[in-house]
Motif scaffolding. Structure first.
Motif, PDB file in Angstrom:
ATOM      1  N   THR A  10      -7.701   2.969  10.429  1.00 34.51           N
ATOM      2  CA  THR A  10      -8.382   3.774   9.417  1.00 34.51           C
ATOM      3  C   THR A  10      -9.625   3.000   9.000  1.00 34.51           C
ATOM      4  O   THR A  10      -9.801   1.865   9.449  1.00 34.51           O
ATOM      5  N   THR A  11     -10.488   3.595   8.157  1.00 39.03           N
ATOM      6  CA  THR A  11     -11.697   2.896   7.731  1.00 39.03           C
ATOM      7  C   THR A  11     -11.289   1.584   7.061  1.00 39.03           C
ATOM      8  O   THR A  11     -10.465   1.574   6.157  1.00 39.03           O
ATOM      9  N   LEU A  34      -5.182   5.096  -2.049  1.00 39.89           N
ATOM     10  CA  LEU A  34      -4.597   5.462  -3.349  1.00 39.89           C
ATOM     11  C   LEU A  34      -3.289   6.217  -3.133  1.00 39.89           C
ATOM     12  O   LEU A  34      -3.195   7.070  -2.249  1.00 39.89           O
ATOM     13  N   VAL A  55     -19.648   6.374   6.257  1.00 39.96           N
ATOM     14  CA  VAL A  55     -18.638   5.317   6.348  1.00 39.96           C
ATOM     15  C   VAL A  55     -18.881   4.495   7.610  1.00 39.96           C
ATOM     16  O   VAL A  55     -19.497   4.989   8.564  1.00 39.96           O
ATOM     17  N   ASP A  76      -7.267  14.937   6.968  1.00 41.48           N
ATOM     18  CA  ASP A  76      -7.324  14.396   8.340  1.00 41.48           C
ATOM     19  C   ASP A  76      -5.947  14.319   9.003  1.00 41.48           C
ATOM     20  O   ASP A  76      -5.796  14.581  10.201  1.00 41.48           O
ATOM     21  N   GLY A  80     -11.979   5.915  -3.526  1.00 42.71           N
ATOM     22  CA  GLY A  80     -10.893   6.317  -2.650  1.00 42.71           C
ATOM     23  C   GLY A  80     -10.553   5.288  -1.604  1.00 42.71           C
ATOM     24  O   GLY A  80     -11.258   4.306  -1.408  1.00 42.71           O
ATOM     25  N   HIS A  81      -9.470   5.532  -0.943  1.00 38.84           N
ATOM     26  CA  HIS A  81      -8.866   4.801   0.168  1.00 38.84           C
ATOM     27  C   HIS A  81      -7.619   4.063  -0.297  1.00 38.84           C
ATOM     28  O   HIS A  81      -7.686   3.215  -1.157  1.00 38.84           O
ATOM     29  N   SER A 123     -10.892  10.544  -3.705  1.00 38.36           N
ATOM     30  CA  SER A 123     -10.646  11.094  -2.375  1.00 38.36           C
ATOM     31  C   SER A 123      -9.333  10.501  -1.858  1.00 38.36           C
ATOM     32  O   SER A 123      -9.241   9.295  -1.634  1.00 38.36           O
ATOM     33  N   ILE A 124      -8.337  11.360  -1.728  1.00 29.91           N
ATOM     34  CA  ILE A 124      -6.990  10.863  -1.398  1.00 29.91           C
ATOM     35  C   ILE A 124      -6.396  11.669  -0.247  1.00 29.91           C
ATOM     36  O   ILE A 124      -6.404  12.907  -0.279  1.00 29.91           O
ATOM     37  N   GLY A 125      -5.898  10.967   0.766  1.00 27.28           N
ATOM     38  CA  GLY A 125      -5.370  11.654   1.933  1.00 27.28           C
ATOM     39  C   GLY A 125      -3.954  11.260   2.277  1.00 27.28           C
ATOM     40  O   GLY A 125      -2.992  11.991   2.005  1.00 27.28           O
ATOM     41  N   PHE A 161     -19.857   4.921   1.258  1.00 26.59           N
ATOM     42  CA  PHE A 161     -18.589   4.226   0.992  1.00 26.59           C
ATOM     43  C   PHE A 161     -18.874   2.734   0.925  1.00 26.59           C
ATOM     44  O   PHE A 161     -19.336   2.143   1.913  1.00 26.59           O
TER      45      PHE A 161
HETATM   46  N1  PXP Z   1     -12.292   7.570   1.477  1.00 26.20           N
HETATM   47  C1  PXP Z   1     -12.749   7.159   2.670  1.00 26.20           C
HETATM   48  C2  PXP Z   1     -14.175   6.771   2.798  1.00 26.20           C
HETATM   49  C3  PXP Z   1     -11.902   7.135   3.794  1.00 26.20           C
HETATM   50  O1  PXP Z   1     -12.365   6.747   4.999  1.00 26.20           O
HETATM   51  C4  PXP Z   1     -10.567   7.567   3.642  1.00 26.20           C
HETATM   52  C5  PXP Z   1      -9.662   7.617   4.842  1.00 26.20           C
HETATM   53  O2  PXP Z   1     -10.087   8.584   5.715  1.00 26.20           O
HETATM   54  C6  PXP Z   1     -10.151   7.981   2.357  1.00 26.20           C
HETATM   55  C7  PXP Z   1     -11.015   7.944   1.292  1.00 26.20           C
HETATM   56  C8  PXP Z   1      -8.749   8.439   2.111  1.00 26.20           C
HETATM   57  O3  PXP Z   1      -7.912   7.349   2.254  1.00 26.20           O
HETATM   58  P1  PXP Z   1      -6.338   7.577   2.264  1.00 26.20           P
HETATM   59  O4  PXP Z   1      -6.039   8.436   3.427  1.00 26.20           O
HETATM   60  O5  PXP Z   1      -5.802   6.183   2.375  1.00 26.20           O
HETATM   61  O6  PXP Z   1      -6.010   8.227   0.951  1.00 26.20           O
END
Ligand code: PXP
Length: 387
Positions: free
Chosen positions: A247-248, A340, A239, A156, A337-338, A358-360, A278
């Motif tokens: 962010t979420t 991390l 989500v 993203d 995730g979220h 799931s890492i962004g 989620f």
């Molecule tokens: N999982 C979910 C459901 C999310 O909404 C997000 C953020 O878009 C992520 C994982 C990834 O989180 P982060 O960007 O903090 O690694």
């Protein structure tokens, strides 16, 4: 050594990580200097355990573990563990099921080797010390066999940089390819209603280019649902979405949105798209996810990552560990995730039932300094280190 692991636990309630339990048994035999031994570990129900308890100990009702030494010197014997009782005790002790199964395994093995806590207070003390010592040695041991959590990279924020100037660069589609080349096993994008970063064009192109798995994060709203049904990602993750949030901010309240979510999950299922939801690490929400038909949950790791003190972090970690096992035991696949980052990921990756992380943000932020390829590889190293 020969390890015979027989899983006769209630399959509708528990999906045990047999590879992990087998590997822990093997490691314990090594630690106990029993490399040549043969042992059977039978995981069963309370009902079956009660039968053995009655027949061999003349006691009524189930118990947690029973050991039967073998007649032959070359064999150690059999360890019977009731998974129903272990599950109940794990809840009371606030530890995870697999941790408690490990404790019972240690207890059973020590009995087979002649320890007896009922013989005297001194013997009880010696056995207890040995159990603690072995449990500490084994806790963070994982099998090379076990399926490691796979890294799915959320791109993203490549799109966030592009949108800052409203042009075409940098392209999240190209970024996804680089992540896959660096070893990512999945690509995640969140198509928000306000289109602040990922655009419809990105999702459609990614569907054509992603070679691993495309996970579309989305709110359960009509417009995005119809895009998902056209694009058919490999997974959708539902989500909560608020316009003003950065962010979420937390897991979906499935209980409060049950009707809408059941409908969305059913539409996706008809189109052959598996659904993840989620959620916060909460047993009631996990049960609700199963009830509305989800195949996966993604556990929200944000509070663990953002914890301000060590006790708070420990509390959040244990909530996640227990929630992961509750979800897995109920038949759901478990992602997480979220928030991390390069410090917090390894511990979550070591939870033996988590399939995907799931890492962004952390990866994209690091990529600004070291490049995307290296940032992905370094995150993969964090996951591998948890093995
Ligand atoms: N999982 C979910 C459901 C999310 O909404 C997000 C953020 O878009 C992520 C994982 C990834 O989180 P982060 O960007 O903090 O690694």
């Amino acid at each position: 050594m020969i390890i015979n692991l027989i899983d006769q636990a209630d399959q509708s309630r528990f999906r045990l990580n047999q590879a992990l339990l087998r590997a822990r048994t093997a490691r314990l035999l090594e630690l106990l200097d029993q490399q040549e031994a043969a042992v059977s570990v039978v995981l069963l129900t309370d009902q079956e355990m009660a039968r053995y308890n009655q027949t061999y100990r003349h006691k009524e009702g189930p118990t947690n573990v029973l050991s039967f030494p073998a007649e032959l010197d070359s064999e150690l014997g059999d360890i019977l563990i009731s998974v129903d009782t272990a599950w109940q005790e794990a809840g009371e002790k606030q530890i995870s099921l697999h941790q408690h199964l490990t404790q019972l395994l240690i207890h059973g093995l020590l009995h087979l080797l002649g320890h007896d806590h009922e013989a005297s207070e001194k013997q009880a003390e010696i056995m207890q010390d040995k159990e603690t010592q072995l449990f500490q040695a084994i806790q963070h041991f994982h099998s090379g066999e076990r399926i490691m959590p796979q890294l799915a990279v959320n791109v993203d924020h490549i799109a966030t940089i592009r949108q800052a100037r409203g042009g075409a660069e940098p392209d999240p589609v190209l970024a996804a390819g680089i992540c896959e080349l660096a070893g990512a096993k999945g690509i995640v994008v969140h198509l928000r209603e306000d289109r602040r970063h990922i655009q419809e064009r990105d999702v459609r192109l990614l569907r054509q280019t992603v070679k691993t798995r495309l996970n579309l994060e989305m709110a359960a709203v009509k417009e995005i649902v119809s895009i998902a049904l056209e694009v058919v990602p490999d997974l959708v993750t539902l989500v909560p979405e608020k316009r003003q949030e950065l962010t979420t901010e937390g897991g979906l309240d499935i209980i409060a949105n049950e009707k809408k979510l059941r409908k969305t999950v059913s539409k996706m299922s008809e189109a052959g798209i598996p659904v993840s939801i989620f959620v916060d690490p909460d047993a009631e929400q996990i049960k609700a996810a199963l009830d509305v038909g989800a195949a996966y949950v993604e556990l929200h790791t944000g509070r663990y990552c953002d914890a301000k003190s060590q006790p708070e972090r420990e509390r959040e970690f244990h909530l996640l560990e227990q929630a992961a096992e509750t979800a897995f035991a109920s038949g759901l696949q478990v992602n997480a995730g979220h928030g991390l980052d390069y410090r917090t990921t390894a511990r979550i990756a070591a939870i033996p039932v988590i399939g995907e992380l799931s890492i962004g943000h952390a990866i994209i932020a690091r990529a600004a300094f070291v490049g995307l390829d290296q940032a992905v590889r370094e995150m993969q190293d964090c996951i591998d280190l948890a093995a």
